[in-house]
Design a protein around this motif. Structure first.
Motif, PDB file in Angstrom:
ATOM      1  N   ILE A  23       0.889  -1.073   0.055  1.00  0.00           N
ATOM      2  CA  ILE A  23       0.050  -0.137  -0.080  1.00  0.00           C
ATOM      3  C   ILE A  23       0.990   1.232  -0.003  1.00  0.00           C
ATOM      4  O   ILE A  23       2.019   1.249   0.601  1.00  0.00           O
ATOM      5  N   ASP A  24       0.618   2.318  -0.581  1.00  0.00           N
ATOM      6  CA  ASP A  24       0.914   3.498  -0.679  1.00  0.00           C
ATOM      7  C   ASP A  24       0.697   4.536   0.597  1.00  0.00           C
ATOM      8  O   ASP A  24      -0.701   4.204   0.949  1.00  0.00           O
ATOM      9  N   ASP A  84      -3.859   6.745   3.798  1.00  0.00           N
ATOM     10  CA  ASP A  84      -4.561   7.937   4.548  1.00  0.00           C
ATOM     11  C   ASP A  84      -6.025   7.749   4.156  1.00  0.00           C
ATOM     12  O   ASP A  84      -6.778   8.237   5.020  1.00  0.00           O
ATOM     13  N   GLU A  85      -6.413   7.712   3.182  1.00  0.00           N
ATOM     14  CA  GLU A  85      -7.671   7.621   2.460  1.00  0.00           C
ATOM     15  C   GLU A  85      -8.323   6.407   3.221  1.00  0.00           C
ATOM     16  O   GLU A  85      -9.581   6.990   3.720  1.00  0.00           O
ATOM     17  N   ASP A 117     -11.643   7.247   6.151  1.00  0.00           N
ATOM     18  CA  ASP A 117     -12.948   6.561   6.031  1.00  0.00           C
ATOM     19  C   ASP A 117     -13.189   5.918   7.178  1.00  0.00           C
ATOM     20  O   ASP A 117     -14.427   5.932   7.794  1.00  0.00           O
ATOM     21  N   ALA A 118     -12.292   5.114   7.885  1.00  0.00           N
ATOM     22  CA  ALA A 118     -12.607   4.182   9.194  1.00  0.00           C
ATOM     23  C   ALA A 118     -12.886   5.154  10.161  1.00  0.00           C
ATOM     24  O   ALA A 118     -13.760   5.112  11.117  1.00  0.00           O
ATOM     25  N   GLU A 119     -12.160   6.112  10.299  1.00  0.00           N
ATOM     26  CA  GLU A 119     -12.325   7.470  11.420  1.00  0.00           C
ATOM     27  C   GLU A 119     -13.709   7.950  11.276  1.00  0.00           C
ATOM     28  O   GLU A 119     -14.337   7.986  12.223  1.00  0.00           O
ATOM     29  N   LYS A 120     -14.153   8.321  10.181  1.00  0.00           N
ATOM     30  CA  LYS A 120     -15.634   8.675  10.075  1.00  0.00           C
ATOM     31  C   LYS A 120     -16.700   7.500  10.273  1.00  0.00           C
ATOM     32  O   LYS A 120     -17.994   8.135  10.515  1.00  0.00           O
TER      33      LYS A 120
END
Length: 136
Positions: free
Chosen positions: A103-104, A109-110, A114-117
């Motif tokens: 993964i880069d 970060d993306e 999404d997991a945070e939100k």
């Protein structure tokens, strides 16, 4: 799906003592008290349990996000720090370190954002949520 937990309290707010139990039995008559919440007494407290729930929920959501994007984590470690001020939880700060082959940083970060939100506990909390994420 429904999950249950119970609390029992005896005595005054400051001198009393309580017991917490969960449907799974992971907590069974686990003590909590004024000192375990506001000082350094033996037992747990609601904020610590919210932190555990948030860290666990976020980490699982991130794992599902990674899988959906074609990645599998070798390891994800998440720490949640709950800030309790003036009678309210005002922040949950997540610190995540992950090892994910292939993964880069931008994709990581993306998926973290999404997991945070979107993890169910993030959606439940009516507070500021911040994340520090490190890909190793």
């Amino acid at each position: 799906m429904k999950r249950t937990a119970t609390a029992n309290w005896k005595g005054s707010g400051k001198e009393g003592k309580g017991l917490l139990s969960t449907q799974s039995g992971v907590l069974h008559d686990t003590q909590y008290s004024f000192t375990s919440r506001f000082e350094s007494g033996i037992g747990t407290n609601p904020e610590e349990l919210v932190g555990a729930a948030h860290a666990g929920c976020f980490t699982m959501k991130l794992s599902f996000n990674l899988n959906g994007a074609g990645f599998t984590a070798d390891n994800i470690d998440t720490k949640s720090t709950i800030t309790f001020e003036n009678g309210a939880i005002v922040e949950s700060h997540l610190e995540v370190t992950a090892s994910i082959p292939g993964i880069d940083q931008a994709k990581f970060d993306e998926l973290v954002a999404d997991a945070e939100k979107n993890c169910p506990i993030s959606k439940l909390l009516n507070t500021k949520i911040t994340v520090e994420a490190k890909l190793v």
